[in-house]
Design a protein around this motif. Structure first.
Motif, PDB file in Angstrom:
ATOM      1  N   PRO A 188      -0.862  -2.306  10.536  1.00  0.00           N
ATOM      2  CA  PRO A 188      -1.580  -3.373   9.821  1.00  0.00           C
ATOM      3  C   PRO A 188      -0.845  -3.922   8.603  1.00  0.00           C
ATOM      4  O   PRO A 188      -1.218  -4.991   8.090  1.00  0.00           O
ATOM      5  N   LEU A 189       0.189  -3.230   8.138  1.00  0.00           N
ATOM      6  CA  LEU A 189       0.934  -3.735   6.988  1.00  0.00           C
ATOM      7  C   LEU A 189       1.617  -5.067   7.288  1.00  0.00           C
ATOM      8  O   LEU A 189       1.837  -5.871   6.372  1.00  0.00           O
TER       9      LEU A 189
ATOM     10  N   PRO B 148       5.086 -11.627  10.332  1.00  0.00           N
ATOM     11  CA  PRO B 148       4.799 -11.450  11.763  1.00  0.00           C
ATOM     12  C   PRO B 148       5.607 -10.310  12.365  1.00  0.00           C
ATOM     13  O   PRO B 148       6.782 -10.124  12.035  1.00  0.00           O
ATOM     14  N   CYS B 149       4.981  -9.561  13.243  1.00  0.00           N
ATOM     15  CA  CYS B 149       5.687  -8.509  13.985  1.00  0.00           C
ATOM     16  C   CYS B 149       6.093  -9.085  15.331  1.00  0.00           C
ATOM     17  O   CYS B 149       5.233  -9.490  16.121  1.00  0.00           O
ATOM     18  N   PRO B 150       7.378  -9.173  15.630  1.00  0.00           N
ATOM     19  CA  PRO B 150       7.810  -9.766  16.902  1.00  0.00           C
ATOM     20  C   PRO B 150       7.343  -8.945  18.092  1.00  0.00           C
ATOM     21  O   PRO B 150       7.229  -7.719  18.022  1.00  0.00           O
TER      22      PRO B 150
ATOM     23  N   ASN C 149       0.816  -1.223   0.000  1.00  0.00           N
ATOM     24  CA  ASN C 149       0.000   0.000   0.000  1.00  0.00           C
ATOM     25  C   ASN C 149       0.849   1.272   0.000  1.00  0.00           C
ATOM     26  O   ASN C 149       0.604   2.210   0.747  1.00  0.00           O
ATOM     27  N   GLY C 150       1.875   1.261  -0.845  1.00  0.00           N
ATOM     28  CA  GLY C 150       2.728   2.433  -0.970  1.00  0.00           C
ATOM     29  C   GLY C 150       3.940   2.450  -0.058  1.00  0.00           C
ATOM     30  O   GLY C 150       4.795   3.347  -0.182  1.00  0.00           O
ATOM     31  N   PHE C 151       4.048   1.470   0.841  1.00  0.00           N
ATOM     32  CA  PHE C 151       5.205   1.425   1.747  1.00  0.00           C
ATOM     33  C   PHE C 151       6.466   1.028   0.986  1.00  0.00           C
ATOM     34  O   PHE C 151       7.546   1.583   1.227  1.00  0.00           O
TER      35      PHE C 151
END
Length: 243
Positions: free
Chosen positions: A45-46, A53-55, A14-16
């Motif tokens: 949410p990205l 996964p986000c640690p 999404n543009g990131f």
């Protein structure tokens, strides 16, 4: 436009992420993926949208640190997809180096809007990749005084290119070499453990060890690194056979 894993990932970001590319690694069997990333487009949410996964340790980190992490892991997923390897989470070792799944060996880098991953199924080699924004101001002063020695400052002065880019390139090369050697050495070592021996040319540069690191990684051993430069960043990478 034909969709590929790289374009799919870019769309999911999404543009990131932008400008995701598979570069010629110049290393047989190794995949090199690079991209730009944009902190202004980062949102928590990205992680879910991109399947990364986000640690838990980053749950309270500032957005910049989470954005850096996401960008690096996105490059790892991109490289795994190019190797037809299942997309599994890449966690960290206690040293903070990536913990690759069995059958893979690689390296990740991110710095001020650019990210990269060098990855291979050849586990008889270790790999190092580093990208750096061209240093300015105090950062450049620190590189010149703390990372480069007198001989290296003399060598890069022979290059007709911008002095800041040349100094940053040597700094990046030492970072890439550290990443490639750390799995074998097993402990941190300083920038003075290796030095540039000739002006970079034809997108290749050579560092030599100035001290013994292991019984095989001894003073005088040389390592050839590949590099690329843009107006804003440098990129360096190499592979090292495991003795």
């Amino acid at each position: 436009m034909t969709q590929t894993p790289l374009t799919n990932l870019q769309d999911a970001s999404n543009g990131f992420l932008s400008d995701i590319q598979e570069q010629d690694s110049l290393i047989p069997g190794a995949i090199l993926v690079t991209a730009s990333y944009h902190n202004s487009a980062f949102a928590q949410p990205l992680f879910d949208a991109m399947g990364i996964p986000c640690p838990a340790k980053l749950s309270h980190a500032v957005d910049k640190r989470r954005a850096d992490y996401l960008a690096g892991r996105a490059m790892a997923h991109s490289a795994m997809s190019r190797l037809d390897h299942p997309l599994v989470p890449i966690t960290n070792q206690p040293s903070r180096a990536p913990l690759w799944p069995e059958g893979l060996s690689g390296s990740i880098s991110h710095a001020r809007g650019r990210c990269a991953c060098l990855l291979s199924r050849d586990t008889t080699h270790t790999y190092g990749v580093d990208t750096e924004a061209i240093a300015q101001g105090r950062s450049l002063t620190a590189i010149l005084s703390e990372t480069l020695n007198d001989r290296e400052r003399t060598i890069i002065a022979q290059d007709t290119g911008p002095a800041a880019a040349n100094a940053t390139l040597v700094f990046s090369a030492k970072e890439a070499l550290f990443k490639a050697l750390f799995p074998t050495v097993g402990h941190h070592f300083g920038f003075d453990a290796a030095e540039l021996i000739a002006p970079p040319a034809d997108n290749t540069m050579t560092l030599t060890l100035t001290t013994d690191l292991t019984k095989d990684l001894i003073k005088g051993r040389c390592f050839d690194l590949h590099y690329r430069r843009t107006d804003t960043h440098v990129l360096t990478w190499l592979s090292v056979p495991i003795a």
